[in-house]
Scaffold this motif. Structure first.
Motif, PDB file in Angstrom:
ATOM      1  N   SER A  30       0.812  -1.216   0.000  1.00 24.81           N
ATOM      2  CA  SER A  30       0.000   0.000   0.000  1.00 24.81           C
ATOM      3  C   SER A  30       0.847   1.269   0.000  1.00 24.81           C
ATOM      4  CB  SER A  30      -0.929   0.004   1.213  1.00 24.81           C
ATOM      5  OG  SER A  30      -0.175   0.009   2.408  1.00 24.81           O
ATOM      6  N   ALA A  31       2.039   1.239   0.554  1.00 29.71           N
ATOM      7  CA  ALA A  31       2.862   2.447   0.611  1.00 29.71           C
ATOM      8  C   ALA A  31       3.526   2.755  -0.729  1.00 29.71           C
ATOM      9  CB  ALA A  31       3.923   2.305   1.698  1.00 29.71           C
ATOM     10  N   ILE A  32       3.924   1.735  -1.482  1.00 23.45           N
ATOM     11  CA  ILE A  32       4.647   1.989  -2.727  1.00 23.45           C
ATOM     12  C   ILE A  32       3.801   1.749  -3.979  1.00 23.45           C
ATOM     13  CG2 ILE A  32       6.897   1.561  -1.703  1.00 23.45           C
ATOM     14  CD1 ILE A  32       6.896  -1.218  -2.936  1.00 23.45           C
ATOM     15  N   ASN A  33       2.585   1.280  -3.804  1.00 23.95           N
ATOM     16  CA  ASN A  33       1.637   1.038  -4.902  1.00 23.95           C
ATOM     17  C   ASN A  33       2.165   0.085  -5.970  1.00 23.95           C
ATOM     18  OD1 ASN A  33      -0.499   2.552  -3.877  1.00 23.95           O
ATOM     19  ND2 ASN A  33       0.378   4.447  -4.673  1.00 23.95           N
ATOM     20  N   CYS A  34       2.997  -0.841  -5.585  1.00 23.99           N
ATOM     21  CA  CYS A  34       3.439  -1.917  -6.459  1.00 23.99           C
ATOM     22  C   CYS A  34       3.967  -3.038  -5.570  1.00 23.99           C
ATOM     23  CB  CYS A  34       4.513  -1.454  -7.454  1.00 23.99           C
ATOM     24  SG  CYS A  34       6.058  -0.939  -6.734  1.00 23.99           S
ATOM     25  N   SER A  35       4.257  -4.176  -6.158  1.00 19.96           N
ATOM     26  CA  SER A  35       4.767  -5.286  -5.361  1.00 19.96           C
ATOM     27  C   SER A  35       6.258  -5.079  -5.082  1.00 19.96           C
ATOM     28  CB  SER A  35       4.558  -6.609  -6.102  1.00 19.96           C
ATOM     29  OG  SER A  35       5.423  -6.685  -7.218  1.00 19.96           O
ATOM     30  N   PRO A  36       6.770  -5.616  -3.984  1.00 20.41           N
ATOM     31  CA  PRO A  36       8.205  -5.516  -3.720  1.00 20.41           C
ATOM     32  C   PRO A  36       9.039  -6.145  -4.844  1.00 20.41           C
ATOM     33  CG  PRO A  36       7.070  -6.181  -1.733  1.00 20.41           C
ATOM     34  CD  PRO A  36       6.061  -6.197  -2.838  1.00 20.41           C
ATOM     35  N   GLU A  85       6.393   7.643  -3.533  1.00 16.91           N
ATOM     36  CA  GLU A  85       5.248   7.007  -2.874  1.00 16.91           C
ATOM     37  C   GLU A  85       5.499   6.817  -1.375  1.00 16.91           C
ATOM     38  OE1 GLU A  85       2.302   6.318  -4.100  1.00 16.91           O
ATOM     39  OE2 GLU A  85       2.730   6.772  -6.191  1.00 16.91           O
ATOM     40  N   LEU A  86       6.725   6.458  -1.001  1.00 14.56           N
ATOM     41  CA  LEU A  86       7.049   6.302   0.428  1.00 14.56           C
ATOM     42  C   LEU A  86       6.960   7.630   1.170  1.00 14.56           C
ATOM     43  CD1 LEU A  86       9.979   3.740   0.367  1.00 14.56           C
ATOM     44  CD2 LEU A  86       7.707   3.405   1.323  1.00 14.56           C
ATOM     45  N   LYS A  87       7.406   8.707   0.529  1.00 15.77           N
ATOM     46  CA  LYS A  87       7.286  10.030   1.159  1.00 15.77           C
ATOM     47  C   LYS A  87       5.824  10.407   1.365  1.00 15.77           C
ATOM     48  CE  LYS A  87      11.654  12.032  -0.301  1.00 15.77           C
ATOM     49  NZ  LYS A  87      12.328  13.023  -1.150  1.00 15.77           N
ATOM     50  N   LEU A  88       4.996  10.127   0.362  1.00 20.32           N
ATOM     51  CA  LEU A  88       3.564  10.411   0.487  1.00 20.32           C
ATOM     52  C   LEU A  88       2.931   9.572   1.592  1.00 20.32           C
ATOM     53  CD1 LEU A  88       2.500  10.666  -3.266  1.00 20.32           C
ATOM     54  CD2 LEU A  88       2.610  12.534  -1.602  1.00 20.32           C
ATOM     55  N   ALA A  89       3.305   8.303   1.671  1.00 17.03           N
ATOM     56  CA  ALA A  89       2.767   7.426   2.712  1.00 17.03           C
ATOM     57  C   ALA A  89       3.208   7.908   4.091  1.00 17.03           C
ATOM     58  CB  ALA A  89       3.222   5.993   2.482  1.00 17.03           C
ATOM     59  N   HIS A  90       4.453   8.360   4.196  1.00 18.51           N
ATOM     60  CA  HIS A  90       4.944   8.875   5.475  1.00 18.51           C
ATOM     61  C   HIS A  90       4.178  10.128   5.889  1.00 18.51           C
ATOM     62  CE1 HIS A  90       7.663   9.927   8.698  1.00 18.51           C
ATOM     63  NE2 HIS A  90       7.806  11.124   8.161  1.00 18.51           N
ATOM     64  N   SER A  93       0.715   9.096   7.069  1.00 19.68           N
ATOM     65  CA  SER A  93       0.767   8.490   8.397  1.00 19.68           C
ATOM     66  C   SER A  93       1.028   9.531   9.475  1.00 19.68           C
ATOM     67  CB  SER A  93       1.859   7.418   8.454  1.00 19.68           C
ATOM     68  OG  SER A  93       1.554   6.369   7.600  1.00 19.68           O
ATOM     69  N   ALA A  94       1.936  10.461   9.192  1.00 19.68           N
ATOM     70  CA  ALA A  94       2.245  11.510  10.166  1.00 19.68           C
ATOM     71  C   ALA A  94       1.017  12.378  10.418  1.00 19.68           C
ATOM     72  CB  ALA A  94       3.402  12.360   9.670  1.00 19.68           C
ATOM     73  N   LYS A  95       0.281  12.695   9.364  1.00 13.29           N
ATOM     74  CA  LYS A  95      -0.932  13.503   9.524  1.00 13.29           C
ATOM     75  C   LYS A  95      -1.971  12.766  10.368  1.00 13.29           C
ATOM     76  CE  LYS A  95      -4.499  15.898   6.916  1.00 13.29           C
ATOM     77  NZ  LYS A  95      -5.102  16.128   5.605  1.00 13.29           N
ATOM     78  N   ALA A  96      -2.159  11.479  10.104  1.00 11.51           N
ATOM     79  CA  ALA A  96      -3.122  10.682  10.879  1.00 11.51           C
ATOM     80  C   ALA A  96      -2.685  10.576  12.336  1.00 11.51           C
ATOM     81  CB  ALA A  96      -3.272   9.296  10.272  1.00 11.51           C
ATOM     82  N   TYR A  97      -1.399  10.372  12.573  1.00  9.55           N
ATOM     83  CA  TYR A  97      -0.911  10.261  13.945  1.00  9.55           C
ATOM     84  C   TYR A  97      -1.060  11.585  14.682  1.00  9.55           C
ATOM     85  CZ  TYR A  97       2.160   9.777  17.922  1.00  9.55           C
ATOM     86  OH  TYR A  97       2.656   9.764  19.193  1.00  9.55           O
ATOM     87  N   ASN A  98      -0.689  12.666  14.038  1.00 10.84           N
ATOM     88  CA  ASN A  98      -0.703  13.969  14.703  1.00 10.84           C
ATOM     89  C   ASN A  98      -2.111  14.468  15.000  1.00 10.84           C
ATOM     90  OD1 ASN A  98       2.079  14.095  14.796  1.00 10.84           O
ATOM     91  ND2 ASN A  98       2.226  15.146  12.828  1.00 10.84           N
ATOM     92  N   THR A  99      -3.115  13.979  14.288  1.00 13.24           N
ATOM     93  CA  THR A  99      -4.478  14.397  14.609  1.00 13.24           C
ATOM     94  C   THR A  99      -4.941  13.775  15.924  1.00 13.24           C
ATOM     95  OG1 THR A  99      -5.426  12.611  13.296  1.00 13.24           O
ATOM     96  CG2 THR A  99      -5.177  14.748  12.218  1.00 13.24           C
ATOM     97  N   ARG A 100      -4.371  12.610  16.272  1.00 11.49           N
ATOM     98  CA  ARG A 100      -4.753  11.947  17.514  1.00 11.49           C
ATOM     99  C   ARG A 100      -3.830  12.309  18.683  1.00 11.49           C
ATOM    100  NH1 ARG A 100      -4.804   7.622  13.874  1.00 11.49           N
ATOM    101  NH2 ARG A 100      -2.891   6.870  14.818  1.00 11.49           N
ATOM    102  N   SER A 101      -2.644  12.797  18.378  1.00  9.41           N
ATOM    103  CA  SER A 101      -1.695  13.069  19.460  1.00  9.41           C
ATOM    104  C   SER A 101      -2.055  14.383  20.146  1.00  9.41           C
ATOM    105  CB  SER A 101      -0.272  13.128  18.926  1.00  9.41           C
ATOM    106  OG  SER A 101      -0.101  14.258  18.106  1.00  9.41           O
ATOM    107  N   ARG A 102      -1.649  14.460  21.384  1.00  5.34           N
ATOM    108  CA  ARG A 102      -1.907  15.683  22.142  1.00  5.34           C
ATOM    109  C   ARG A 102      -0.687  15.953  23.008  1.00  5.34           C
ATOM    110  NH1 ARG A 102      -4.293  14.014  27.404  1.00  5.34           N
ATOM    111  NH2 ARG A 102      -4.250  11.753  27.369  1.00  5.34           N
ATOM    112  N   ASP A 103      -0.279  17.200  23.058  1.00  3.50           N
ATOM    113  CA  ASP A 103       0.871  17.577  23.867  1.00  3.50           C
ATOM    114  C   ASP A 103       0.340  18.060  25.205  1.00  3.50           C
ATOM    115  OD1 ASP A 103       3.524  17.952  24.450  1.00  3.50           O
ATOM    116  OD2 ASP A 103       3.567  20.000  23.648  1.00  3.50           O
TER     117      ASP A 103
END
Length: 169
Positions: A30-36, A85-90, A93-103
């Protein structure tokens, strides 16, 4: 994955390693949109000997001598795509994580609620499903950036907890 192959006979787990490896190499990641396999070799994974002949007739697979120069350029394009694709996936993921995180910072002496982790026990006649989800505590000490030593309301130490398990009323 191997567990799904072995079922009752756990002595033959090693016979299924190649099946598991095949599945991991050929499925679209799913991160690279192709098979390894495609990301590594620049062509779809050949799953059967008959497929090899079909790819050769279509011109996908060429002799080693004629393929070297074009293969290098094609693999570089695939690697560039995979990196993008890996940069986009990162970022996703960072956006999804940061919406739930709280300082959150708690102060010593502050009354807080911690998540109740006590397990059910038949011996103690205690059912975790019926217990409160949060327990009232007092912050006794700060340990690092996100760890806190907590005590019950009388000040007796109950343990060290991460900030993600502590809530303010």
């Amino acid at each position: 994955m191997v567990r799904s192959y072995i079922k009752d006979n756990q002595k033959s787990w090693d016979k299924h390693i190649s099946d598991a490896a095949f599945a991991l190499r050929s499925v679209v990641h799913s991160a690279i949109n192709c098979s390894p396999y495609f990301a590594t070799f620049g062509m779809p994974m050949i799953q059967h000997g008959a497929s090899y002949e079909i790819y050769r007739k279509l011109g996908t697979i060429k002799d080693a001598d004629s393929q070297v120069d074009s293969n290098v350029d094609r693999l570089q394009l695939i690697r560039d795509k995979v990196i993008k694709e890996l940069k986009l996936a990162h970022e996703k993921s960072a956006k999804a994580y940061n919406t739930r995180s709280r300082d959150v910072k708690f102060k010593i002496g502050q009354v807080v609620y911690r998540r109740n982790f006590r397990q059910s026990s038949q011996i103690d006649n205690y059912n975790a499903k019926l217990a409160p989800k949060q327990v009232k505590c007092v912050v006794l000490k700060t340990i690092g950036n996100y760890m806190y030593e907590l005590g019950d309301t009388s000040g007796k130490k109950v343990g060290v907890y991460h900030a993600k398990d502590i809530f303010v009323a």
